[in-house]
Design an enzyme around this catalytic site. Structure first.
Site, PDB file in Angstrom:
ATOM      1  N   ASP A  87       0.853  -1.186   0.000  1.00 53.14           N
ATOM      2  CA  ASP A  87       0.000   0.000   0.000  1.00 53.14           C
ATOM      3  C   ASP A  87       0.886   1.233   0.000  1.00 53.14           C
ATOM      4  OD1 ASP A  87      -2.107  -1.753   0.316  1.00 53.14           O
ATOM      5  OD2 ASP A  87      -2.926  -0.767   2.097  1.00 53.14           O
ATOM      6  N   HIS A 144       4.799  -7.324  -0.097  1.00 53.12           N
ATOM      7  CA  HIS A 144       4.495  -8.589  -0.757  1.00 53.12           C
ATOM      8  C   HIS A 144       5.237  -8.710  -2.090  1.00 53.12           C
ATOM      9  CE1 HIS A 144       0.905  -9.681   1.846  1.00 53.12           C
ATOM     10  NE2 HIS A 144       1.204  -8.450   2.237  1.00 53.12           N
ATOM     11  N   SER A 246       7.848   3.411   5.893  1.00 53.65           N
ATOM     12  CA  SER A 246       9.027   3.693   5.092  1.00 53.65           C
ATOM     13  C   SER A 246       8.717   3.562   3.609  1.00 53.65           C
ATOM     14  CB  SER A 246      10.189   2.794   5.499  1.00 53.65           C
ATOM     15  OG  SER A 246      11.391   3.328   5.000  1.00 53.65           O
TER      16      SER A 246
END
Length: 288
Positions: A87, A144, A246
């Protein structure tokens, strides 16, 4: 004001502040009020969480790295789809110009520097494609796989802990190649590709799914080769997580992928959505 913010980062004790933030994030003291305050401040959607009850998390780290409900981030299932690894918002993307990547507004940094001096890998990726994704505090903070692949090598590169927000990216030279980072190298249908998880001020740890349980993110070996013993990870499988926010950078070799039309800096993305396509010779889309 942005310049003052950047100047303060040079003056502040970055690692001391980060260690203090890490200790607070792991502590159960004040955890519940801190979590509730964070949810209100950043408007976190707890309806997506596997456990939506803020009071059930023992400390801030458990909350911040929370697992989502099944189906909360559906994976693009088109053949050859390149998935968004996290995201966040696109900071920059495009071609790797020789061994240079665009950081922000005409400011570049070196691919070899980003990879910790790994010349062979830099040559493999030179002329390829990259995408840099900034994870804001309210985002889901697990990273991911953009494509299926087998883990070949990891490199933990110590460094500074500057903030990685927009102002820092525009004003601090070589920001992503100066900050502490974890480089993970994979072998997939497109050849070798890499995902770089970049640390920042008050990021309490970078953890990979293959790390030993309970091991602190900043104590890993500088370099580890997995050869044919590395885990095989499917596209969309979790590979790591940030304890506090981050940036993640995905790097692909030349001739491997093309990005989706309309993908540009500032665009908000969700993990699992399609950001690109394997080019015809790399069109196989299956689990590794």
């Amino acid at each position: 004001m942005p310049r003052l913010f950047v100047l303060l980062q040079y003056l502040l004790p970055q690692r001391l502040l980060t260690q203090a933030a890490g200790a607070l994030a792991r502590s159960e003291v004040f955890a519940r009020p801190l979590i509730r305050l964070f949810i209100r401040r950043y408007r976190v959607d707890m309806g997506e969480a596997l456990d939506p009850d803020p009071s059930s998390y023992r400390n801030f780290n458990e909350f911040f790295t929370r697992e989502l409900k099944p189906g909360a981030r559906p994976l693009a299932d088109e053949a050859g789809a390149v998935l968004c690894p996290a995201d966040g918002a696109v900071s920059e993307l495009g071609a790797i110009d020789g061994e240079r990547l665009l950081q922000a507004k005409g400011r570049h940094f070196g691919l070899r520097d980003l990879l910790g001096g790994h010349g062979e890998l830099a040559r493999t990726l030179a002329g390829g494609r990259f995408i840099t994704i900034y994870l804001s505090p309210r985002d889901y903070h697990r990273v991911h796989m953009p494509l299926p692949g087998r883990l070949l090598q990891t490199r933990h590169i110590p460094g500074k802990l500057f903030s990685v927000n927009e102002a820092s990216a525009e004003l601090i030279p070589g920001l992503f190649s100066r900050n502490e980072r974890l480089v993970s190298v994979f072998e997939g249908e497109c050849g070798r590709f890499a995902v770089v998880m970049v640390g920042a001020m008050i990021v309490a740890g970078i953890r990979a799914v293959w790390d030993e349980p309970g091991r602190q993110g900043r104590l890993r070996a500088p370099e580890k080769d997995f050869a044919d013993r590395g885990p095989k990870l499917a596209a969309g499988a979790e590979m790591g997580r940030f304890e506090l926010g981050s940036t993640a950078i995905a790097l692909f070799p030349p001739g491997a992928i093309k990005f989706e039309p309309g993908l540009e800096p500032g665009k908000t993305l969700r993990m699992g959505q399609k950001i690109g396509q394997l080019l015809p010779k790399h069109s196989l889309r299956e689990e590794a």
